[in-house]
Design a protein around this motif. Structure first.
Motif, PDB file in Angstrom:
ATOM      1  N   ALA A 170       5.419  24.007 -54.397  1.00  0.00           N
ATOM      2  CA  ALA A 170       4.731  22.759 -54.049  1.00  0.00           C
ATOM      3  C   ALA A 170       5.283  21.595 -54.869  1.00  0.00           C
ATOM      4  O   ALA A 170       5.525  20.496 -54.352  1.00  0.00           O
ATOM      5  N   LEU A 171       5.493  21.829 -56.169  1.00  0.00           N
ATOM      6  CA  LEU A 171       6.060  20.767 -57.016  1.00  0.00           C
ATOM      7  C   LEU A 171       7.479  20.415 -56.562  1.00  0.00           C
ATOM      8  O   LEU A 171       7.896  19.254 -56.597  1.00  0.00           O
ATOM      9  N   ARG A 172       8.213  21.431 -56.107  1.00  0.00           N
ATOM     10  CA  ARG A 172       9.584  21.166 -55.642  1.00  0.00           C
ATOM     11  C   ARG A 172       9.569  20.319 -54.363  1.00  0.00           C
ATOM     12  O   ARG A 172      10.441  19.462 -54.161  1.00  0.00           O
ATOM     13  N   ILE A 173       8.591  20.543 -53.504  1.00  0.00           N
ATOM     14  CA  ILE A 173       8.456  19.704 -52.301  1.00  0.00           C
ATOM     15  C   ILE A 173       8.288  18.247 -52.706  1.00  0.00           C
ATOM     16  O   ILE A 173       8.923  17.347 -52.138  1.00  0.00           O
ATOM     17  N   LEU A 174       7.455  18.016 -53.736  1.00  0.00           N
ATOM     18  CA  LEU A 174       7.229  16.647 -54.207  1.00  0.00           C
ATOM     19  C   LEU A 174       8.478  16.102 -54.897  1.00  0.00           C
ATOM     20  O   LEU A 174       8.871  14.956 -54.680  1.00  0.00           O
ATOM     21  N   GLN A 175       9.103  16.942 -55.709  1.00  0.00           N
ATOM     22  CA  GLN A 175      10.294  16.512 -56.460  1.00  0.00           C
ATOM     23  C   GLN A 175      11.414  16.078 -55.519  1.00  0.00           C
ATOM     24  O   GLN A 175      12.115  15.104 -55.767  1.00  0.00           O
ATOM     25  N   GLU A 176      11.533  16.807 -54.401  1.00  0.00           N
ATOM     26  CA  GLU A 176      12.599  16.486 -53.434  1.00  0.00           C
ATOM     27  C   GLU A 176      12.169  15.419 -52.425  1.00  0.00           C
ATOM     28  O   GLU A 176      12.969  15.018 -51.576  1.00  0.00           O
ATOM     29  N   GLY A 177      10.911  15.003 -52.522  1.00  0.00           N
ATOM     30  CA  GLY A 177      10.460  13.883 -51.703  1.00  0.00           C
ATOM     31  C   GLY A 177      10.252  14.195 -50.232  1.00  0.00           C
ATOM     32  O   GLY A 177      10.308  13.292 -49.387  1.00  0.00           O
ATOM     33  N   HIS A 178       9.981  15.459 -49.897  1.00  0.00           N
ATOM     34  CA  HIS A 178       9.771  15.788 -48.479  1.00  0.00           C
ATOM     35  C   HIS A 178       8.449  15.237 -47.955  1.00  0.00           C
ATOM     36  O   HIS A 178       8.373  14.751 -46.830  1.00  0.00           O
ATOM     37  N   VAL A 179       7.426  15.350 -48.787  1.00  0.00           N
ATOM     38  CA  VAL A 179       6.075  14.924 -48.411  1.00  0.00           C
ATOM     39  C   VAL A 179       5.523  14.096 -49.560  1.00  0.00           C
ATOM     40  O   VAL A 179       5.650  14.490 -50.730  1.00  0.00           O
ATOM     41  N   PRO A 180       4.919  12.921 -49.283  1.00  0.00           N
ATOM     42  CA  PRO A 180       4.332  12.131 -50.375  1.00  0.00           C
ATOM     43  C   PRO A 180       3.181  12.888 -51.038  1.00  0.00           C
ATOM     44  O   PRO A 180       2.492  13.665 -50.385  1.00  0.00           O
ATOM     45  N   ALA A 181       2.979  12.645 -52.324  1.00  0.00           N
ATOM     46  CA  ALA A 181       1.984  13.411 -53.090  1.00  0.00           C
ATOM     47  C   ALA A 181       0.594  13.313 -52.472  1.00  0.00           C
ATOM     48  O   ALA A 181      -0.127  14.311 -52.397  1.00  0.00           O
ATOM     49  N   ASP A 182       0.228  12.138 -52.005  1.00  0.00           N
ATOM     50  CA  ASP A 182      -1.142  11.999 -51.477  1.00  0.00           C
ATOM     51  C   ASP A 182      -1.309  12.675 -50.108  1.00  0.00           C
ATOM     52  O   ASP A 182      -2.418  12.813 -49.617  1.00  0.00           O
ATOM     53  N   LYS A 183      -0.201  13.082 -49.502  1.00  0.00           N
ATOM     54  CA  LYS A 183      -0.271  13.769 -48.211  1.00  0.00           C
ATOM     55  C   LYS A 183      -0.157  15.281 -48.351  1.00  0.00           C
ATOM     56  O   LYS A 183      -0.268  16.008 -47.355  1.00  0.00           O
ATOM     57  N   LEU A 184       0.089  15.738 -49.579  1.00  0.00           N
ATOM     58  CA  LEU A 184       0.275  17.182 -49.764  1.00  0.00           C
ATOM     59  C   LEU A 184      -1.095  17.843 -49.983  1.00  0.00           C
ATOM     60  O   LEU A 184      -1.470  18.223 -51.080  1.00  0.00           O
ATOM     61  N   THR A 185      -1.826  17.968 -48.890  1.00  0.00           N
ATOM     62  CA  THR A 185      -3.145  18.604 -48.908  1.00  0.00           C
ATOM     63  C   THR A 185      -3.146  19.734 -47.887  1.00  0.00           C
ATOM     64  O   THR A 185      -2.295  19.779 -46.995  1.00  0.00           O
ATOM     65  N   GLY A 186      -4.109  20.647 -48.029  1.00  0.00           N
ATOM     66  CA  GLY A 186      -4.143  21.746 -47.078  1.00  0.00           C
ATOM     67  C   GLY A 186      -5.334  22.648 -47.301  1.00  0.00           C
ATOM     68  O   GLY A 186      -6.384  22.201 -47.776  1.00  0.00           O
ATOM     69  N   SER A 187      -5.155  23.914 -46.957  1.00  0.00           N
ATOM     70  CA  SER A 187      -6.226  24.890 -47.154  1.00  0.00           C
ATOM     71  C   SER A 187      -6.357  25.190 -48.642  1.00  0.00           C
ATOM     72  O   SER A 187      -5.455  24.894 -49.427  1.00  0.00           O
ATOM     73  N   TRP A 188      -7.439  25.815 -49.035  1.00  0.00           N
ATOM     74  CA  TRP A 188      -7.643  26.128 -50.453  1.00  0.00           C
ATOM     75  C   TRP A 188      -6.531  27.003 -50.999  1.00  0.00           C
ATOM     76  O   TRP A 188      -6.208  26.941 -52.178  1.00  0.00           O
ATOM     77  N   ALA A 189      -5.913  27.811 -50.128  1.00  0.00           N
ATOM     78  CA  ALA A 189      -4.880  28.751 -50.593  1.00  0.00           C
ATOM     79  C   ALA A 189      -3.492  28.131 -50.579  1.00  0.00           C
ATOM     80  O   ALA A 189      -2.531  28.766 -51.020  1.00  0.00           O
ATOM     81  N   GLY A 190      -3.370  26.907 -50.065  1.00  0.00           N
ATOM     82  CA  GLY A 190      -2.087  26.222 -50.144  1.00  0.00           C
ATOM     83  C   GLY A 190      -1.308  26.126 -48.846  1.00  0.00           C
ATOM     84  O   GLY A 190      -0.166  25.670 -48.856  1.00  0.00           O
ATOM     85  N   ALA A 191      -1.884  26.530 -47.709  1.00  0.00           N
ATOM     86  CA  ALA A 191      -1.212  26.306 -46.420  1.00  0.00           C
ATOM     87  C   ALA A 191      -1.383  24.839 -46.054  1.00  0.00           C
ATOM     88  O   ALA A 191      -2.474  24.293 -46.162  1.00  0.00           O
ATOM     89  N   PHE A 192      -0.298  24.185 -45.638  1.00  0.00           N
ATOM     90  CA  PHE A 192      -0.374  22.739 -45.443  1.00  0.00           C
ATOM     91  C   PHE A 192       0.448  22.296 -44.229  1.00  0.00           C
ATOM     92  O   PHE A 192       1.295  23.030 -43.720  1.00  0.00           O
ATOM     93  N   GLY A 193       0.149  21.092 -43.800  1.00  0.00           N
ATOM     94  CA  GLY A 193       0.942  20.467 -42.746  1.00  0.00           C
ATOM     95  C   GLY A 193       0.580  20.965 -41.357  1.00  0.00           C
ATOM     96  O   GLY A 193      -0.278  21.817 -41.172  1.00  0.00           O
ATOM     97  N   GLN A 194       1.287  20.406 -40.375  1.00  0.00           N
ATOM     98  CA  GLN A 194       0.978  20.708 -38.973  1.00  0.00           C
ATOM     99  C   GLN A 194       1.327  22.148 -38.623  1.00  0.00           C
ATOM    100  O   GLN A 194       0.851  22.677 -37.630  1.00  0.00           O
ATOM    101  N   THR A 195       2.192  22.775 -39.430  1.00  0.00           N
ATOM    102  CA  THR A 195       2.551  24.176 -39.209  1.00  0.00           C
ATOM    103  C   THR A 195       1.740  25.117 -40.086  1.00  0.00           C
ATOM    104  O   THR A 195       1.840  26.322 -39.936  1.00  0.00           O
ATOM    105  N   GLN A 196       0.972  24.557 -41.041  1.00  0.00           N
ATOM    106  CA  GLN A 196       0.211  25.357 -42.015  1.00  0.00           C
ATOM    107  C   GLN A 196       1.099  26.383 -42.724  1.00  0.00           C
ATOM    108  O   GLN A 196       0.762  27.559 -42.845  1.00  0.00           O
ATOM    109  N   PHE A 197       2.250  25.910 -43.188  1.00  0.00           N
ATOM    110  CA  PHE A 197       3.137  26.742 -44.010  1.00  0.00           C
ATOM    111  C   PHE A 197       2.623  26.797 -45.446  1.00  0.00           C
ATOM    112  O   PHE A 197       2.121  25.810 -45.966  1.00  0.00           O
TER     113      PHE A 197
END
Ligand code: CA
Length: 411
Positions: A170-197
């Motif tokens: 998750a930190l690497r996603i932010l570090q590489e700038g794929h998703v803005p920090a305030d948009k990196l939200t999801g399920s309690w277990a960490g599945a996120f985005g329109q694909t719930q990866f």
């Protein structure tokens, strides 16, 4: 969507939000967490091999001042109150609304979907079916900050080693700038985005399809759809093959060995007397298939390798069937929602519209269940149980047609 083969209890979470089964109890008995212990854990983590790709600046930026979220630990240890029958999953995940929304999404994104099919071999209706079941076409992404949830799960509770890998990703996603920090939200277990990866699934499968240099499965529909197709391609998708189909069994057929995994050539099934549910002969476009019977006495299906790829998305045959069925309905406007063989129940499940109607009727009877959002959470279940008790029904908290009918009649 999660690596559920590794982590089954967490599994249903990508889609659990759609069913409203999880979050409600989270505030119940959250354990107290010592902030100093959390801080000390994070300080220790950042120098471990799992975090070797994460710069000290990235780590500090996203964890300085971060508070743990004890509610995720409650959800981690949550025992399912009961197992929903397959027809309840299908009723919610494949209802008239989702089919209509899916057909609209298919039409709107047709050009993109065709390009994705050219590159991956995965048909547009399948990609849209996954999208609909995982995030209701991008409308239900989950609102928990990923860094906070995964940091907490990395330091407390079961499966810390697994969650540390996800936290680092998750930190690497932010570090590489794929998703803005305030948009990196999801399920309690960490599945996120329109694909719930999960974050690690992101790095294994996500693609930049709109060409802006970022793999943004939160805000870019082309990226999300192409990433879903890439996941299925990586899971062994066979272009041009159907996932499977509903079948009719010959009288007296022995179903005891029925299993999705026990695959036979289609000719063998034909010799054994199976046909399509319509009575037509089994087609040749599926070379081999296993017989799947989700509920004894209910509809039977022959399913092939592509069903296995859909299964990889959630590690649940019920969810894979929901995706497959939704995809069929999206592709064929004439197809009926009901399978040819009905589910073996006299109390079928409710669509989301019917869930909302049931909740409205419960609210009118004075039950404090919040808003009629169509998601059956803990409060709604308690109200259902109370009404079932009053009506002399089995008080199992399940939302079904019988209770809805009784409340409609003002019993
Ligand atoms: Ca992109």
């Amino acid at each position: 969507m999660i690596d559920r083969h590794q982590l089954l209890p967490i599994a249903a979470l990508g889609v659990a939000a759609l069913l409203g089964s999880a979050a409600a109890r989270a505030q119940d008995a959250a354990p107290a967490i010592d902030p100093a212990e959390f801080r000390s854990c994070l300080n220790g983590l950042k120098t471990t091999p799992a975090f070797s790709r994460i710069s000290p600046a990235t780590f500090a930026q996203h964890t300085d001042g971060l508070a743990a979220d004890p509610s995720v630990l409650v959800l981690l240890d949550r025992q399912p109150e009961f197992t929903l029958p397959v027809w309840d999953y299908l009723a919610v995940l494949v209802d008239d609304e989702r089919v209509a929304d899916g057909r609209a999404a298919y039409a709107r994104w047709q050009d993109t979907l065709q390009k994705i099919e050219q590159q991956t071999g995965v048909a547009p209706n399948i990609v849209v079916g996954v999208w609909g079941v995982e995030s209701n076409f991008g409308q239900n992404l989950g609102g928990r900050p990923l860094v906070q949830s995964l940091a907490t799960l990395s330091c407390f509770g079961r499966r810390q080693a697994y969650f540390r890998g996800e936290f680092a990703a998750a930190l690497r996603i932010l570090q590489e700038g794929h998703v803005p920090a305030d948009k990196l939200t999801g399920s309690w277990a960490g599945a996120f985005g329109q694909t719930q990866f999960m974050p690690s699934t992101f790095f294994a499968n996500a693609v930049d399809f709109d060409g802006d240099g970022r793999r943004d499965i939160v805000d870019s529909v082309p990226d999300a759809l192409a990433s879903t197709a890439k996941f299925l391609q990586n899971a062994g998708w066979r272009p041009g093959q159907p996932w499977g189909f509903e079948v009719r069994l010959p009288p007296g057929f022995d179903t005891s060995g029925a299993s999705r995994k026990n695959k036979q050539p289609i000719a063998a099934w034909r010799r054994a007397g199976l046909t399509l549910a319509s009575g037509q002969p089994l087609p040749d476009d599926l070379p081999s298939a296993g017989l799947m019977i989700p509920a004894a006495g209910g509809p039977a299906f022959l399913v092939g390798r592509n069903f296995d790829a859909l299964y990889r998305y959630n590690a649940s045959e019920n969810y894979a069937l929901a995706i497959a069925h939704l995809a069929d309905l999206i592709a064929d406007p004439a197809a009926p929602i009901a399978f040819v063989t009905p589910w073996p129940t006299d109390d079928p499940g409710l669509s989301r519209a019917e869930n909302r109607e049931l909740q409205t009727l419960l609210l009118a009877r004075g039950h404090d269940i919040g808003s009629a959002d169509g998601l059956i959470g803990a409060k709604t279940r308690e109200a259902i149980q109370a009404e079932q008790q009053r009506l002399g029904m089995k008080a199992d908290g399940r939302a079904g047609q019988k209770l809805l009918a009784a409340l409609r009649r003002r019993e």
